[in-house]
Design an enzyme around this catalytic site. Structure first.
Site, PDB file in Angstrom:
ATOM      1  N   LYS A   1       0.783  -1.447   0.018  1.00  0.00           N
ATOM      2  CA  LYS A   1       0.115   0.239  -0.533  1.00  0.00           C
ATOM      3  C   LYS A   1       0.303   1.110   0.015  1.00  0.00           C
ATOM      4  O   LYS A   1       0.380   2.249  -0.683  1.00  0.00           O
ATOM      5  CB  LYS A   1      -1.049  -0.020   1.106  1.00  0.00           C
ATOM      6  CG  LYS A   1      -1.660  -0.725   0.915  1.00  0.00           C
ATOM      7  CD  LYS A   1      -3.337  -0.869   0.630  1.00  0.00           C
ATOM      8  CE  LYS A   1      -4.399  -2.038   0.471  1.00  0.00           C
ATOM      9  NZ  LYS A   1      -4.192  -3.178   1.576  1.00  0.00           N
TER      10      LYS A   1
ATOM     11  N   SER B   1       2.031  -9.647  -0.494  1.00  0.00           N
ATOM     12  CA  SER B   1       1.720  -8.601  -0.299  1.00  0.00           C
ATOM     13  C   SER B   1       1.857  -8.075   0.615  1.00  0.00           C
ATOM     14  O   SER B   1       2.089  -6.547   0.596  1.00  0.00           O
ATOM     15  CB  SER B   1       0.369  -8.175  -0.934  1.00  0.00           C
ATOM     16  OG  SER B   1      -1.043  -8.599   0.077  1.00  0.00           O
TER      17      SER B   1
ATOM     18  N   GLU C   1     -10.178   5.966   2.873  1.00  0.00           N
ATOM     19  CA  GLU C   1     -10.334   4.610   4.024  1.00  0.00           C
ATOM     20  C   GLU C   1      -9.688   3.467   3.814  1.00  0.00           C
ATOM     21  O   GLU C   1      -8.948   3.347   3.482  1.00  0.00           O
ATOM     22  CB  GLU C   1     -11.448   4.018   2.920  1.00  0.00           C
ATOM     23  CG  GLU C   1     -11.222   3.544   1.331  1.00  0.00           C
ATOM     24  CD  GLU C   1     -10.112   3.675   0.979  1.00  0.00           C
ATOM     25  OE1 GLU C   1      -9.817   4.888   0.761  1.00  0.00           O
ATOM     26  OE2 GLU C   1      -9.634   3.724   0.066  1.00  0.00           O
TER      27      GLU C   1
HETATM   28  C1  PLP Z   1      -5.246  -4.161   0.969  1.00  0.00           C
HETATM   29  C2  PLP Z   1      -4.792  -5.179   0.993  1.00  0.00           C
HETATM   30  C3  PLP Z   1      -4.836  -5.995  -0.034  1.00  0.00           C
HETATM   31  C4  PLP Z   1      -5.887  -6.233  -1.089  1.00  0.00           C
HETATM   32  O1  PLP Z   1      -5.830  -4.984  -1.804  1.00  0.00           O
HETATM   33  P1  PLP Z   1      -5.335  -5.171  -3.124  1.00  0.00           P
HETATM   34  O2  PLP Z   1      -5.708  -3.823  -3.767  1.00  0.00           O
HETATM   35  O3  PLP Z   1      -5.876  -5.830  -3.790  1.00  0.00           O
HETATM   36  O4  PLP Z   1      -3.943  -4.751  -3.391  1.00  0.00           O
HETATM   37  C5  PLP Z   1      -3.787  -7.189  -0.345  1.00  0.00           C
HETATM   38  N1  PLP Z   1      -2.827  -7.458   0.548  1.00  0.00           N
HETATM   39  C6  PLP Z   1      -2.759  -6.575   1.651  1.00  0.00           C
HETATM   40  C7  PLP Z   1      -1.143  -7.204   2.991  1.00  0.00           C
HETATM   41  C8  PLP Z   1      -3.085  -5.504   1.602  1.00  0.00           C
HETATM   42  O5  PLP Z   1      -3.311  -4.923   2.684  1.00  0.00           O
END
Ligand code: PLP
Length: 404
Positions: free
Chosen positions: A95, A384, A117
């Site tokens: 993020k 992610s 948000e």
């Molecule tokens: C917010 C989040 C996601 C999902 O959001 P995307 O916009 O689909 O990437 C996935 N993994 C993590 C660790 C997140 O914080």
């Protein structure tokens, strides 16, 4: 930098085929046009790009490693698995790539107040972090249910000087938080920038967020070519709004040999209100500024969703994913809560990496498909985020006596 002859989408109206666009109240049209113009100016301004890559490197910790998961690969007995380590970034998830880009844009536009948000709290933490760094006032809207299940992130945001506003409307999760953030933006448009956290919403957000996140795929492409001297066979990423997935996928879209799988939240199974897999039970509709696949009932009312991971728990999916799915370029599947929990434990115990529950959905799909692939095939899984925020929740669900 890799050379990408990218598809020319979105068009001038922010449309990806029949998806995307700009469906907002009149009062938001002008600010969105202003944002669009400023963003495209910044995108072609070498000084902006220089500043962006400075902070990505010095503050966020880029580039992130592309790590060979040796024990997971051996255990699954098929394709060679690499993990793109976005979990190692400052604040613990991808993020921040987008938050840093957007706050630089806000600064350029002379804005002094930031709103956002958040679902899992990761985007709220990233936004509170960059707001503190640039000395901007910061207000984060978060569903009351999410506040409860992600209490650690609420504390982090407050420590960073942000105001956290719990939203008690509706299902008290991400959708309602977005509504409140949009309401705030309409009211305080002059000095406020809204840092939307995913590749969703009205144009130019989906394209802007994608472009801020494509650094993931640009790096991964360069790294796999260095390590293996060839492109990967398969990319896997979880899909909430879709930003980490499109960030990884985008620079590979024109490489026909590279397959891609997006993994949605299958929750308790694909039954109404038990999941958040928009491509399994969703239909075409408009929600929060854009046209895409949405979980809705026969009257167009947005359905409740469920996922063990707050970050995937949303009724709509980013418009570019809808387009890529209909174009047949990317395949979409889902992992259930149980599969994600199992993958969470497996990655922790085989690789010494505790993933975010969101990312564990991508790992779960890898566990399904790696054994079916040959030993010289290459998979890149986008990790992610890291799972510190999920430790208490997982501990309550998993018996902590695992064999081996
Ligand atoms: C917010 C989040 C996601 C999902 O959001 P995307 O916009 O689909 O990437 C996935 N993994 C993590 C660790 C997140 O914080």
């Amino acid at each position: 930098m890799s050379i990408v002859a990218s598809p020319t989408l979105p068009d001038a109206h922010g449309r990806f085929g029949q998806f995307g666009g700009r469906y907002v109240p009149e009062t938001l049209m002008h600010p969105l046009q202003e944002l669009e113009a400023e963003y495209f100016r910044a995108q072609h301004d070498p000084e902006f790009q220089r500043e962006l890559s400075y902070y990505l490197r010095e503050f966020c910790g880029r580039p992130t490693p592309l790590y060979f998961a040796e024990r997971l690969t051996r255990e699954l007995g098929g394709a060679k698995i690499y993990l793109k380590r976005e979990d190692l970034l400052h604040t613990g998830a991808h993020k921040i790539n987008n938050a840093i880009g957007q706050i630089l844009l806000a600064k350029r536009m002379g804005k002094t107040r930031i709103i956002a948000e958040t679902g899992a709290g990761q985007h709220g933490v990233a936004t509170a972090t960059v707001s503190a760094m640039f000395g901007m006032k910061c207000v984060i809207y978060m569903g009351a249910v999410d506040c409860e299940r992600q209490m650690l992130n609420v504390y982090r945001m407050k420590m960073l000087g942000a105001e956290v506003v719990p939203v008690h409307a509706g299902q008290k999760t991400l959708k309602e938080a977005v509504n409140e953030a949009m309401r705030d933006w309409v009211t305080n448009i002059r000095g406020t920038h809204y840092i939307l956290g995913t590749a969703y919403g009205a144009h130019p957000y989906p394209v802007m967020v994608r472009n801020f996140q494509r650094v993931i795929g640009d790096e991964a492409r360069r790294q796999i070519l260095e390590k293996e001297e060839r492109l990967p066979d398969l990319l896997i990423a979880c899909v909430g709004g879709g930003s980490n997935a499109i960030g990884l996928f985008y620079p590979f879209l024109n490489d026909a040999s590279v397959k891609m799988t997006g993994v949605e939240a299958g929750g308790l199974g694909i039954r109404p209100e038990q999941h958040a897999a928009r491509f399994q039970g969703g239909s075409l509709g408009v929600l929060q500024g854009t046209r895409s696949y949405i979980l809705q009932d026969e009257f167009g009312q947005i359905q409740s969703t469920h996922s063990v991971s707050a970050g995937l728990d949303y009724a709509a999916v980013g418009p570019e994913h809808a387009w890529l799915r209909d174009a047949g370029r990317v395949g979409y599947t889902y992992a259930t809560d149980d599969q994600a929990l199992e993958a969470f434990m497996k990655l922790a115990q085989l690789e010494g990496i505790i993933p975010a529950l969101e990312s564990a959905h991508a790992v779960a799909e890898c566990i399904v498909c790696a054994p079916t692939m040959s030993k010289d095939a290459l998979i890149i899984v986008n990790l992610s985020g890291r799972g510190d925020k999920d430790v208490a929740q997982v501990a309550a669900k998993v018996k902590l006596q695992m064999p081996e």
